[in-house]
Scaffold this motif. Structure first.
Motif, PDB file in Angstrom:
ATOM      1  N   UNK A  33       0.826  -1.203   0.000  1.00  0.00           N
ATOM      2  CA  UNK A  33       0.000   0.000   0.000  1.00  0.00           C
ATOM      3  C   UNK A  33       0.866   1.260   0.000  1.00  0.00           C
ATOM      4  N   UNK A  34       1.942   1.263   0.771  1.00  0.00           N
ATOM      5  CA  UNK A  34       2.838   2.414   0.804  1.00  0.00           C
ATOM      6  C   UNK A  34       3.541   2.595  -0.545  1.00  0.00           C
ATOM      7  N   UNK A  35       3.950   1.511  -1.143  1.00  0.00           N
ATOM      8  CA  UNK A  35       4.592   1.583  -2.451  1.00  0.00           C
ATOM      9  C   UNK A  35       3.624   2.129  -3.506  1.00  0.00           C
ATOM     10  N   UNK A  36       2.383   1.662  -3.475  1.00  0.00           N
ATOM     11  CA  UNK A  36       1.372   2.141  -4.424  1.00  0.00           C
ATOM     12  C   UNK A  36       1.079   3.625  -4.197  1.00  0.00           C
ATOM     13  N   UNK A  37       0.995   4.052  -2.939  1.00  0.00           N
ATOM     14  CA  UNK A  37       0.755   5.459  -2.628  1.00  0.00           C
ATOM     15  C   UNK A  37       1.907   6.314  -3.137  1.00  0.00           C
ATOM     16  N   UNK A  38       3.126   5.819  -2.999  1.00  0.00           N
ATOM     17  CA  UNK A  38       4.289   6.548  -3.493  1.00  0.00           C
ATOM     18  C   UNK A  38       4.267   6.715  -5.000  1.00  0.00           C
ATOM     19  N   UNK A  39       3.827   5.692  -5.706  1.00  0.00           N
ATOM     20  CA  UNK A  39       3.720   5.778  -7.166  1.00  0.00           C
ATOM     21  C   UNK A  39       2.643   6.784  -7.569  1.00  0.00           C
ATOM     22  N   UNK A  40       1.507   6.772  -6.856  1.00  0.00           N
ATOM     23  CA  UNK A  40       0.445   7.740  -7.148  1.00  0.00           C
ATOM     24  C   UNK A  40       0.923   9.162  -6.875  1.00  0.00           C
ATOM     25  N   UNK A  41       1.607   9.362  -5.749  1.00  0.00           N
ATOM     26  CA  UNK A  41       2.127  10.683  -5.399  1.00  0.00           C
ATOM     27  C   UNK A  41       3.100  11.157  -6.475  1.00  0.00           C
ATOM     28  N   UNK A  42       4.014  10.299  -6.873  1.00  0.00           N
ATOM     29  CA  UNK A  42       4.997  10.666  -7.887  1.00  0.00           C
ATOM     30  C   UNK A  42       4.356  11.042  -9.207  1.00  0.00           C
ATOM     31  N   UNK A  43       3.386  10.255  -9.632  1.00  0.00           N
ATOM     32  CA  UNK A  43       2.700  10.530 -10.891  1.00  0.00           C
ATOM     33  C   UNK A  43       1.945  11.859 -10.814  1.00  0.00           C
ATOM     34  N   UNK A  44       1.321  12.117  -9.685  1.00  0.00           N
ATOM     35  CA  UNK A  44       0.575  13.366  -9.507  1.00  0.00           C
ATOM     36  C   UNK A  44       1.522  14.570  -9.553  1.00  0.00           C
ATOM     37  N   UNK A  45       2.636  14.462  -8.837  1.00  0.00           N
ATOM     38  CA  UNK A  45       3.597  15.567  -8.820  1.00  0.00           C
ATOM     39  C   UNK A  45       4.204  15.774 -10.205  1.00  0.00           C
ATOM     40  N   UNK A  58       8.705  10.074   0.811  1.00  0.00           N
ATOM     41  CA  UNK A  58       9.573  11.227   1.028  1.00  0.00           C
ATOM     42  C   UNK A  58       9.213  11.949   2.322  1.00  0.00           C
ATOM     43  N   UNK A  59      10.147  12.701   2.855  1.00  0.00           N
ATOM     44  CA  UNK A  59       9.920  13.456   4.091  1.00  0.00           C
ATOM     45  C   UNK A  59       8.794  14.468   3.884  1.00  0.00           C
ATOM     46  N   UNK A  60       8.069  14.729   4.952  1.00  0.00           N
ATOM     47  CA  UNK A  60       6.960  15.689   4.866  1.00  0.00           C
ATOM     48  C   UNK A  60       7.445  17.043   4.384  1.00  0.00           C
ATOM     49  N   UNK A  61       8.594  17.496   4.875  1.00  0.00           N
ATOM     50  CA  UNK A  61       9.093  18.810   4.460  1.00  0.00           C
ATOM     51  C   UNK A  61       9.370  18.846   2.960  1.00  0.00           C
ATOM     52  N   UNK A  62       9.800  17.736   2.410  1.00  0.00           N
ATOM     53  CA  UNK A  62      10.039  17.651   0.967  1.00  0.00           C
ATOM     54  C   UNK A  62       8.725  17.747   0.208  1.00  0.00           C
ATOM     55  N   UNK A  63       7.732  17.002   0.657  1.00  0.00           N
ATOM     56  CA  UNK A  63       6.413  17.037   0.013  1.00  0.00           C
ATOM     57  C   UNK A  63       5.802  18.429   0.137  1.00  0.00           C
ATOM     58  N   UNK A  64       5.921  19.037   1.314  1.00  0.00           N
ATOM     59  CA  UNK A  64       5.371  20.378   1.525  1.00  0.00           C
ATOM     60  C   UNK A  64       6.065  21.401   0.622  1.00  0.00           C
ATOM     61  N   UNK A  65       7.368  21.288   0.473  1.00  0.00           N
ATOM     62  CA  UNK A  65       8.095  22.213  -0.395  1.00  0.00           C
ATOM     63  C   UNK A  65       7.663  22.048  -1.844  1.00  0.00           C
ATOM     64  N   UNK A  66       7.522  20.819  -2.303  1.00  0.00           N
ATOM     65  CA  UNK A  66       7.070  20.575  -3.669  1.00  0.00           C
ATOM     66  C   UNK A  66       5.643  21.084  -3.876  1.00  0.00           C
ATOM     67  N   UNK A  67       4.792  20.857  -2.896  1.00  0.00           N
ATOM     68  CA  UNK A  67       3.412  21.345  -2.991  1.00  0.00           C
ATOM     69  C   UNK A  67       3.395  22.862  -3.134  1.00  0.00           C
ATOM     70  N   UNK A  68       4.221  23.527  -2.363  1.00  0.00           N
ATOM     71  CA  UNK A  68       4.283  24.983  -2.427  1.00  0.00           C
ATOM     72  C   UNK A  68       4.784  25.462  -3.786  1.00  0.00           C
ATOM     73  N   UNK A  69       5.857  24.880  -4.266  1.00  0.00           N
ATOM     74  CA  UNK A  69       6.441  25.273  -5.552  1.00  0.00           C
ATOM     75  C   UNK A  69       5.467  24.996  -6.702  1.00  0.00           C
ATOM     76  N   UNK A  70       4.767  23.875  -6.630  1.00  0.00           N
ATOM     77  CA  UNK A  70       3.853  23.476  -7.706  1.00  0.00           C
ATOM     78  C   UNK A  70       2.442  24.015  -7.521  1.00  0.00           C
ATOM     79  N   UNK A  71       2.231  24.749  -6.423  1.00  0.00           N
ATOM     80  CA  UNK A  71       0.907  25.335  -6.135  1.00  0.00           C
ATOM     81  C   UNK A  71      -0.174  24.261  -6.033  1.00  0.00           C
ATOM     82  N   UNK A  72       0.160  23.190  -5.309  1.00  0.00           N
ATOM     83  CA  UNK A  72      -0.757  22.078  -5.094  1.00  0.00           C
ATOM     84  C   UNK A  72      -1.108  22.038  -3.610  1.00  0.00           C
ATOM     85  N   UNK A  73      -2.392  22.057  -3.250  1.00  0.00           N
ATOM     86  CA  UNK A  73      -2.757  21.972  -1.837  1.00  0.00           C
ATOM     87  C   UNK A  73      -2.321  20.632  -1.228  1.00  0.00           C
ATOM     88  N   UNK A  74      -1.810  20.686  -0.009  1.00  0.00           N
ATOM     89  CA  UNK A  74      -1.401  19.454   0.673  1.00  0.00           C
ATOM     90  C   UNK A  74      -2.568  18.482   0.812  1.00  0.00           C
TER      91      UNK A  74
END
Length: 88
Positions: A9-21, A55-71
């Motif tokens: 489940x974690x691996x699948x979530x990571x793939x979905x997150x990566x594809x979305x980003x 990935x670390x939360x701070x990494x995801x949060x930084x990418x969300x901010x740069x890409x203008x994607x709500x957490x």
């Protein structure tokens, strides 16, 4: 400290997150986005391909901010069965 193996489940979530980003990045160059998020281009590549599934939360949060994607959107991508309240 030994880290437990990731669950399917974690691996699948990571793939979905990566594809979305990756989709959210659009035509922007990976190096540009990585620099703006203060991460390495290799880290961004690993996230986008699902090789870095948690990935670390701070990494995801930084990418969300740069890409203008709500957490909240990223949380929904990672955990689609989670009923998150809409904020806005």
């Amino acid at each position: 400290m030994v880290r437990s193996p990731l669950t399917p489940q974690q691996l699948a979530a990571g793939k979905r997150l990566g594809a979305y980003l990756r989709q959210a990045r659009g035509d922007r160059k990976p190096a540009e986005v990585a620099q703006a998020a203060s991460i390495s281009p290799e880290t961004l590549r690993k996230i986008e391909t699902g090789r870095l599934a948690t990935p670390a939360f701070t990494t995801v949060a930084a990418l969300a901010s740069v890409l203008k994607v709500p957490l909240e959107d990223l949380a929904q991508v990672c955990m689609p069965d989670l009923n998150l309240p809409k904020t806005g």
